[in-house]
Write a protein that holds these residues in place. Structure first.
Motif, mmCIF file in Angstrom:
data_model
loop_
_atom_site.group_PDB
_atom_site.id
_atom_site.type_symbol
_atom_site.label_atom_id
_atom_site.label_comp_id
_atom_site.label_asym_id
_atom_site.label_seq_id
_atom_site.Cartn_x
_atom_site.Cartn_y
_atom_site.Cartn_z
ATOM 1 N N ILE A 142 -1.283 3.768 6.897
ATOM 2 C CA ILE A 142 -1.791 5.233 6.244
ATOM 3 C C ILE A 142 -0.740 6.258 5.955
ATOM 4 C CG2 ILE A 142 -2.799 7.998 6.891
ATOM 5 C CD1 ILE A 142 -4.704 5.365 6.976
ATOM 6 N N LEU A 143 0.489 6.029 6.327
ATOM 7 C CA LEU A 143 1.794 6.481 5.426
ATOM 8 C C LEU A 143 1.974 5.883 4.159
ATOM 9 C CD1 LEU A 143 3.774 7.485 8.757
ATOM 10 C CD2 LEU A 143 3.091 8.739 7.344
ATOM 11 N N ARG A 144 1.600 4.238 4.440
ATOM 12 C CA ARG A 144 2.101 4.032 2.728
ATOM 13 C C ARG A 144 1.668 4.074 1.990
ATOM 14 N NH1 ARG A 144 0.197 -0.888 1.393
ATOM 15 N NH2 ARG A 144 -1.271 -1.674 3.713
ATOM 16 N N LEU A 145 0.063 4.122 2.740
ATOM 17 C CA LEU A 145 -1.280 4.276 1.415
ATOM 18 C C LEU A 145 -1.276 6.226 0.576
ATOM 19 C CD1 LEU A 145 -4.015 2.656 3.161
ATOM 20 C CD2 LEU A 145 -2.264 1.803 0.717
ATOM 21 N N ALA A 146 -0.725 6.822 1.772
ATOM 22 C CA ALA A 146 -0.836 8.347 1.110
ATOM 23 C C ALA A 146 0.813 8.212 0.030
ATOM 24 C CB ALA A 146 -0.322 9.270 2.295
#
Length: 385
Positions: A142-146
């Protein structure tokens, strides 16, 4: 009670004019392409939900809800967020067909304003939800895609500030004996009102344990050192948080854009694990937020892990660089008799990538003012080709 004028809008509502709408649409197209390529499927939930389900479960104060009654006498609300409705439909159907489940959305939410302060009561959110995975890798995804999505949309100068709801909850409940005082400090943290925490510590006799934690956290003590200094805060959840941080430190997409802040507290009370906020240079507001909310789906009879994030489109558009792609907007004047010729000529201009408006010239009252909206003017009424 004042008389409502024909041009007035309800408190907090805004019109989206053509130029801004175009920017919105360009952003949506880029975002949808990036998100779907990363394995997420878009979903649309109703604007209206039952108060007994979404309204009561929502993490927002009831005063922020738009309420109305249907013709069956049931209390309804305009959806105040997207995560809760998506949890509803996932628990009812989708998780039975696919688990883990990756969903995305791009929709408006509605939050009532008590007074005019420049804050919208209706705004657009773009986000992802990863349901059914409790691992540290899910949080890292989730952090990577954000971060990847923000870069895809043209933003380079941003920071992701990461905290943990379980850690701060444990600190409040363990280090402050009074439930009333715990709530006071929580509100200060949500508002990032650290001056009031200093004043609170000076007035409250039993503040020393939490205030020591607060000073260590605000002073930049590492997460590992913080947990060693306060071993009563070390739980399985906070240990997983350490794993998340260790994982994201190795991800190229997050290099130099994230920082750990144990004092991050969201106003959305359903978060249970990692929480984060996104800030961009030039904006006075968070661009988005997210985190883990493992307990939310229990409200719908399903016990699975969940994590996600959302971005405020209006805040993002305020700081995104303006597109530099040259687009020629051409005005093509015609008469009734030359309309077929105008259509053929417009097709040629469109083939060249131009945006073409065909206009009956005699219908324009102020040609000088009207033509200022275009880059090129071709007037068939004067024989110009």
């Amino acid at each position: 009670m004042s008389v409502i004028q024909p041009f007035e809008k309800p408190l907090g509502m805004r019109d989206t004019l053509p130029k801004l709408y175009t920017h919105h649409q360009t952003l949506r197209t880029k975002a949808m392409s990036y998100i779907t390529k990363n394995g997420y499927e878009f979903i649309q939930t109703p604007s209206l939900e039952y108060f007994e389900t979404i309204g009561k479960i929502s993490a927002l104060d009831e005063a922020a809800l738009f309420k109305l009654v249907d013709n069956q006498g049931e209390m309804l609300v305009l959806r105040p967020d997207l995560t809760t409705p998506i949890a509803r439909v996932a628990a009812a159907k989708l998780l039975k067909e696919k688990n883990p489940l990756r969903l995305a959305y791009n929709s408006t939410v509605f939050r009532a304003q008590q007074r005019e302060g420049g804050r919208p009561a209706e705004f657009e959110q773009l986000g992802l939800e990863l349901l059914g995975d409790t691992s540290a890798l899910a949080d890292s995804e989730i952090l990577r895609l954000a971060a990847g999505l923000l870069r895809e949309l043209g933003l380079e100068d941003f920071t992701i500030t990461i905290g943990h709801a379980g850690l701060i909850n444990q600190a409040l409940e363990t280090l402050i004996p009074s439930a009333e005082e715990q709530q006071r400090v929580r509100e200060f943290l949500v508002e990032k009102n650290f001056v009031s925490i200093d004043r609170w510590a000076a007035d409250y006799k039993q503040s020393n344990p939490f205030y020591a934690f607060f000073q260590e956290a605000i002073g930049g003590t590492s997460l590992k050192d913080l947990l060693q200094a306060f071993p009563e805060l070390a739980t399985n959840e906070t240990k997983q948080f350490v794993s998340v941080i260790e994982t994201i430190e190795t991800l190229p997409e997050l290099q130099n854009v994230f920082q750990v802040d144990p004092l991050v507290v969201s106003h959305m009370h359903y978060y249970t694990g990692m929480v984060f906020e996104v800030y961009g240079a030039g904006s006075g507001f968070p661009l988005g937020n997210g985190g883990r909310y493992d307990d939310l789906l229990k409200q719908f009879g399903t016990e699975v892990g969940a994590t996600g994030f959302s971005i405020r489109i209006d805040h993002l558009l305020e700081i995104l660089p303006t597109s530099t792609e040259p687009v020629t907007r051409r005005l093509l004047y015609t008469t009734q008799s030359m309309y077929a010729k105008a259509l053929d000529l417009a097709a040629e201009y469109k083939q060249q990538g131009e945006f073409v408006t065909i206009q009956l010239k005699q219908a324009v009252q102020d040609t000088e003012s009207f033509e200022k909206n275009f880059d090129q003017v071709t007037d068939l009424t004067e024989g110009e080709l």
